[in-house]
Design a protein around this motif. Structure first.
Motif, mmCIF file in Angstrom:
data_model
loop_
_atom_site.group_PDB
_atom_site.id
_atom_site.type_symbol
_atom_site.label_atom_id
_atom_site.label_comp_id
_atom_site.label_asym_id
_atom_site.label_seq_id
_atom_site.Cartn_x
_atom_site.Cartn_y
_atom_site.Cartn_z
ATOM 1 N N ARG A 176 0.817 -1.217 0.000
ATOM 2 C CA ARG A 176 0.000 0.000 0.000
ATOM 3 C C ARG A 176 0.849 1.266 0.000
ATOM 4 N NH1 ARG A 176 -2.346 -2.999 4.029
ATOM 5 N NH2 ARG A 176 -1.534 -1.586 5.611
ATOM 6 N N LYS A 257 -3.095 6.564 7.924
ATOM 7 C CA LYS A 257 -4.230 5.978 7.228
ATOM 8 C C LYS A 257 -3.809 4.821 6.349
ATOM 9 C CE LYS A 257 -8.181 7.197 4.278
ATOM 10 N NZ LYS A 257 -8.860 8.290 3.539
ATOM 11 N N ARG A 260 -2.806 1.875 8.785
ATOM 12 C CA ARG A 260 -3.906 1.349 9.604
ATOM 13 C C ARG A 260 -5.039 0.757 8.786
ATOM 14 N NH1 ARG A 260 -3.673 6.475 13.814
ATOM 15 N NH2 ARG A 260 -2.293 5.456 15.356
ATOM 16 N N ASN A 261 -5.095 1.022 7.506
ATOM 17 C CA ASN A 261 -6.202 0.513 6.705
ATOM 18 C C ASN A 261 -5.936 -0.884 6.146
ATOM 19 O OD1 ASN A 261 -7.770 2.718 7.134
ATOM 20 N ND2 ASN A 261 -7.494 3.625 5.114
#
Length: 262
Positions: A176, A257, A260-261
């Motif tokens: 990511r 973000k 943590r996603n």
């Protein structure tokens, strides 16, 4: 900067342990070519550094508790204060003759880290901070970077090895993050990753599977340099969960973000 007696003790002790480790580090290159290898030698160097640190800190503050990476645990007469020590963070780097490792000493008071020292003896860079007094490297004041865009930012992490259970999550994090940033570094010393965030060399850092002695000193150094430090689970606890996420003010919301996603 004004330095408390405790911080002076920590800095002096870190330098003493660093000097011992530098002497041993010079022997590692020769041991690389031996049939036995340097593993046992480095283990002894690590233990010797912890013995130096333990003796110095307990002489200076005999009532404080002590938690060391090499297994030294002392329940102090003063239950509110405890040293948290990693005598050689970056052991694998040391073992392979790579000059990227450090001595890490933190002081905990009533569950909060109030002072921290990270000494990169190979480069003679001493990172330190005390609550409310800012963060420093040698004689220079530290500030986290001012970069505000993820695509311009470089991050650090630790990649699990030897089949550790954190590996799948770490690989997902990278999948990511890599498309959204300028790069990710894995240098193998959590304490120095945190020190480098405080110095603005990295824009952020995250990792799982950590122990208190890996990050205790770095937490206060980053915070005193103006950075944010949290567990990956915002409802969790860094020491209990063994996770950490940190960065500068502009980057932290977007960075956290992404991590943590997962």
């Amino acid at each position: 900067m004004p330095r408390s007696a405790n911080l002076n003790v920590m800095m002096k002790t870190a330098r003493a342990a660093g000097r011992s480790l530098v002497k041993d580090f010079r022997e590692v290159e020769n041991l690389q070519v031996s049939s036995k290898g340097p593993g046992d030698f480095v283990s002894r160097a690590d233990r010797r550094a912890e013995e130096i640190i333990h003796a110095a800190l307990m002489e200076a503050r005999p009532t404080y508790g002590f938690l060391g990476e090499e297994g030294t645990v002392v329940e102090g007469e003063d239950p509110t204060r405890r040293w948290i020590v990693d005598p050689l963070d970056g052991t694998t780097n040391f073992l392979h003759g790579m000059p990227h490792w450090a001595v890490s000493i933190a002081l905990e008071h009533k569950g909060q880290i109030v002072a921290g020292v990270i000494y990169d003896a190979a480069k003679d860079e001493l990172f330190f901070a005390e609550k409310g007094e800012g963060a420093w490297m040698n004689e220079s004041r530290l500030r986290v970077s001012g970069r505000g865009r993820m695509i311009d930012s470089v991050f650090a992490t630790g990649l699990p090895f030897g089949g550790r259970r954190e590996l799948p999550a770490a690989l997902q994090d990278l999948a990511r993050l890599l498309p959204a940033c300028a790069g990710v570094r894995r240098w193998g010393a959590a304490a120095l990753d945190l020190a480098y965030v405080a110095a603005g060399r990295y824009d952020g850092y995250w990792e799982r599977g950590l122990k208190p002695w890996d990050v205790a000193a770095g937490i206060i150094i980053v915070r005193e340099a103006g950075g944010f430090v949290e567990p990956i689970d915002p409802e969790g606890d860094i020491f209990d969960d063994g996770t950490i996420l940190c960065g500068n003010d502009p980057i932290f919301p977007a960075f956290s973000k992404v991590i943590r996603n997962g």
